[in-house]
Write a protein that holds these residues in place. Sequence first.
Motif, PDB file in Angstrom:
ATOM      1  N   ASN A   1     -31.642  34.874  22.027  1.00  0.00           N
ATOM      2  CA  ASN A   1     -31.773  36.017  21.121  1.00  0.00           C
ATOM      3  C   ASN A   1     -31.800  37.323  21.886  1.00  0.00           C
ATOM      4  N   GLU A   2     -32.492  37.312  23.020  1.00  0.00           N
ATOM      5  CA  GLU A   2     -32.561  38.524  23.859  1.00  0.00           C
ATOM      6  C   GLU A   2     -31.195  38.883  24.427  1.00  0.00           C
ATOM      7  N   LYS A   3     -30.426  37.853  24.797  1.00  0.00           N
ATOM      8  CA  LYS A   3     -29.142  38.069  25.457  1.00  0.00           C
ATOM      9  C   LYS A   3     -27.969  38.151  24.472  1.00  0.00           C
ATOM     10  N   GLY A   4     -28.240  37.867  23.202  1.00  0.00           N
ATOM     11  CA  GLY A   4     -27.160  37.885  22.220  1.00  0.00           C
ATOM     12  C   GLY A   4     -26.159  36.771  22.426  1.00  0.00           C
ATOM     13  N   ALA A   5     -26.655  35.625  22.879  1.00  0.00           N
ATOM     14  CA  ALA A   5     -25.771  34.483  23.179  1.00  0.00           C
ATOM     15  C   ALA A   5     -26.155  33.286  22.319  1.00  0.00           C
ATOM     16  N   SER A   6     -25.256  32.306  22.267  1.00  0.00           N
ATOM     17  CA  SER A   6     -25.550  31.045  21.605  1.00  0.00           C
ATOM     18  C   SER A   6     -25.848  29.995  22.656  1.00  0.00           C
ATOM     19  N   LEU A   7     -26.412  28.858  22.258  1.00  0.00           N
ATOM     20  CA  LEU A   7     -26.816  27.835  23.215  1.00  0.00           C
ATOM     21  C   LEU A   7     -25.652  27.346  24.072  1.00  0.00           C
ATOM     22  N   ASP A   8     -24.506  27.138  23.438  1.00  0.00           N
ATOM     23  CA  ASP A   8     -23.378  26.578  24.178  1.00  0.00           C
ATOM     24  C   ASP A   8     -22.702  27.596  25.092  1.00  0.00           C
ATOM     25  N   GLU A   9     -23.133  28.861  25.014  1.00  0.00           N
ATOM     26  CA  GLU A   9     -22.579  29.901  25.890  1.00  0.00           C
ATOM     27  C   GLU A   9     -23.371  30.056  27.189  1.00  0.00           C
ATOM     28  N   LEU A  10     -24.539  29.414  27.275  1.00  0.00           N
ATOM     29  CA  LEU A  10     -25.334  29.492  28.502  1.00  0.00           C
ATOM     30  C   LEU A  10     -24.731  28.580  29.571  1.00  0.00           C
ATOM     31  N   SER A  11     -24.892  28.983  30.794  1.00  0.00           N
ATOM     32  CA  SER A  11     -24.392  28.148  31.892  1.00  0.00           C
ATOM     33  C   SER A  11     -25.370  27.008  32.160  1.00  0.00           C
ATOM     34  N   LEU A  12     -24.874  25.964  32.838  1.00  0.00           N
ATOM     35  CA  LEU A  12     -25.747  24.848  33.202  1.00  0.00           C
ATOM     36  C   LEU A  12     -26.859  25.330  34.119  1.00  0.00           C
ATOM     37  N   GLN A  13     -26.526  26.239  35.023  1.00  0.00           N
ATOM     38  CA  GLN A  13     -27.538  26.774  35.945  1.00  0.00           C
ATOM     39  C   GLN A  13     -28.674  27.439  35.176  1.00  0.00           C
ATOM     40  N   THR A  14     -28.319  28.233  34.155  1.00  0.00           N
ATOM     41  CA  THR A  14     -29.354  28.903  33.351  1.00  0.00           C
ATOM     42  C   THR A  14     -30.226  27.887  32.627  1.00  0.00           C
ATOM     43  N   LEU A  15     -29.595  26.853  32.077  1.00  0.00           N
ATOM     44  CA  LEU A  15     -30.350  25.825  31.379  1.00  0.00           C
ATOM     45  C   LEU A  15     -31.296  25.086  32.320  1.00  0.00           C
ATOM     46  N   LYS A  16     -30.849  24.843  33.531  1.00  0.00           N
ATOM     47  CA  LYS A  16     -31.689  24.141  34.509  1.00  0.00           C
ATOM     48  C   LYS A  16     -32.921  24.959  34.893  1.00  0.00           C
ATOM     49  N   GLU A  17     -32.833  26.277  34.728  1.00  0.00           N
ATOM     50  CA  GLU A  17     -34.003  27.115  35.009  1.00  0.00           C
ATOM     51  C   GLU A  17     -35.133  26.836  34.020  1.00  0.00           C
ATOM     52  N   PHE A  18     -34.742  26.319  32.827  1.00  0.00           N
ATOM     53  CA  PHE A  18     -35.756  25.957  31.827  1.00  0.00           C
ATOM     54  C   PHE A  18     -36.263  24.535  32.044  1.00  0.00           C
ATOM     55  N   HIS A  19     -35.355  23.643  32.505  1.00  0.00           N
ATOM     56  CA  HIS A  19     -35.802  22.290  32.853  1.00  0.00           C
ATOM     57  C   HIS A  19     -34.712  21.594  33.655  1.00  0.00           C
ATOM     58  N   PRO A  20     -35.096  20.871  34.711  1.00  0.00           N
ATOM     59  CA  PRO A  20     -34.101  20.229  35.590  1.00  0.00           C
ATOM     60  C   PRO A  20     -33.386  19.030  34.956  1.00  0.00           C
ATOM     61  N   LEU A  21     -33.859  18.542  33.813  1.00  0.00           N
ATOM     62  CA  LEU A  21     -33.206  17.397  33.177  1.00  0.00           C
ATOM     63  C   LEU A  21     -31.842  17.734  32.582  1.00  0.00           C
ATOM     64  N   PHE A  22     -31.552  19.019  32.411  1.00  0.00           N
ATOM     65  CA  PHE A  22     -30.251  19.400  31.871  1.00  0.00           C
ATOM     66  C   PHE A  22     -29.145  19.041  32.846  1.00  0.00           C
ATOM     67  N   GLU A  23     -28.093  18.393  32.335  1.00  0.00           N
ATOM     68  CA  GLU A  23     -26.902  18.064  33.114  1.00  0.00           C
ATOM     69  C   GLU A  23     -25.662  18.523  32.343  1.00  0.00           C
ATOM     70  N   GLU A  24     -24.504  18.301  32.930  1.00  0.00           N
ATOM     71  CA  GLU A  24     -23.252  18.764  32.324  1.00  0.00           C
ATOM     72  C   GLU A  24     -23.026  18.179  30.926  1.00  0.00           C
ATOM     73  N   ASP A  25     -23.554  16.978  30.676  1.00  0.00           N
ATOM     74  CA  ASP A  25     -23.334  16.338  29.373  1.00  0.00           C
ATOM     75  C   ASP A  25     -24.083  17.007  28.230  1.00  0.00           C
ATOM     76  N   VAL A  26     -24.923  18.001  28.555  1.00  0.00           N
ATOM     77  CA  VAL A  26     -25.637  18.706  27.502  1.00  0.00           C
ATOM     78  C   VAL A  26     -24.676  19.443  26.579  1.00  0.00           C
ATOM     79  N   PHE A  27     -23.560  19.920  27.147  1.00  0.00           N
ATOM     80  CA  PHE A  27     -22.621  20.698  26.338  1.00  0.00           C
ATOM     81  C   PHE A  27     -21.905  19.822  25.304  1.00  0.00           C
ATOM     82  N   GLU A  28     -21.716  18.568  25.641  1.00  0.00           N
ATOM     83  CA  GLU A  28     -21.169  17.634  24.665  1.00  0.00           C
ATOM     84  C   GLU A  28     -22.193  17.339  23.578  1.00  0.00           C
ATOM     85  N   ALA A  29     -23.468  17.250  23.995  1.00  0.00           N
ATOM     86  CA  ALA A  29     -24.534  16.919  23.043  1.00  0.00           C
ATOM     87  C   ALA A  29     -24.771  18.032  22.030  1.00  0.00           C
TER      88      ALA A  29
END
Length: 463
Positions: A395-423
């Motif tokens: 919301n702060e960045k004006g982005a949607s979930l699928d627009e975030l990079s994997l690196q950014t997602l990993k900053e929230f939790h290391p369990l995120f992997e590339e398959d998150v975008f398919e999910a």
Amino acid sequence: MKMWAGRFQSETNALVNDFNASIHFDQRLYPYDIQGSIAHSQMLQKQGILSEEDQKQIEQGLLEILDEIQEGKIEFTSEYEDIHMCIEQLLTEKIGAAGKRLHTARSRNDQVALDMRLFVKDHIQKIQSQIIVLSQELLSLAKSNLTTIMPGYTHLQRAQPITFAHTIMAYAQMLRRDLIRLSNTYSLMNESPLGSGALATTTYPIDRFYSAAFLGFDKPTSNSIDGVSDRDYCLELLSDLSILMMHLSRFSEEIIAWCSWEFKFIELDDAYATGSSIMPQKKNPDICELVRGKTGRVYGDMMALFTTLKGLPLAYNKDMQEDKESVFDAIDTVEMCLSVLPKMCQTMTLYTNTMYQAAKKGFLNATDCADYLTKKGLPFRDAYKITGQIVAFCNEKGASLDELSLQTLKEFHPLFEEDVFEAIDLLNCVKQRNVYGGPSPEQVEIQIEEITRFLAKMEAEHE
């Protein structure tokens, strides 16, 4: 002179005559009154109460009157009082003494009870046919939009991704239940009151089972008092129609919202919309607004009849004359609404990309993101909290979930992997909800098949 005037020594006051008369609205029962009279005459002849010659004269006369009414040759006036007296008087004028014998072993009380049942049965089947047409149009829309992503709402807030097909099939299910309710009403009321007389049958050896079968009823009513005073089926019909109109009103409300610039999910064809007398840009969904408004009218018809009947002692009372206008108005209103909705649905344009973008911007895949972390081993409540933090960040960045990079997602939790975008892909989110009754294309196809079979069965029963 009234046919019942033997007991009276003076003419009915003209104002009372008009007040008492029902011919101005019950005249539409004429085909059912004639149908019932023919059945009654045939039963009387079979039982030896009426001669074969008189019966033939009566039946021929009634059929001629039917033709004359349909050709507009007969004018209904208050001098006839009601449709029953009208038909009998016209018949007597046409064939003479034989016409006076038609009323043997019956009363206007069982006549009107019969006419209303025949009328209601007829229109239940007509309304069911109209619902089937609308349902088939909804099925067609669903088949064409199995993968058309749109937002699903709770509290009118975007909630989870679904398909347009899944949404439409929700209304198809409502209409399925409406068809069943009407069938139940038809089944429960399918007993003939003819032969109940005024309230205590007759001393003539009539055969009520014969006339019931002749008119397409399952059997005669079991109690003659109940036969002339029962209007439960009218109340049940009005209840059924009120629920049906509620469903049509909810559907109309969706269309009204979806047509607005705030949604712009659909656009109605010019033939099924109206404009403004002052604002040239306007395109108004007036059909849907009228359906929504007329719902209250049908509710009013139901409550009016409930109120009329609630304090009546047995058996027949003149209050029951008030059942007709409520039933007629509700049926006319429903049939009018059902006549315009199918074509409106058939001709409307869907803006599928607008639906998709609305789903994308609403973080509708947030639950799927949390489920992804849960399936990786994280407790759901922890996954829920982390996903909420990601949504706040987006919301702060004006982005949607699928627009975030994997690196950014990993900053929230290391369990995120590339398959998150398919999910969290919106279409995959829908496809993964492959549970009976769910929005996945596979499951919606099952819903479509079930409703298709149901409608085919209903159509076969109407043939």
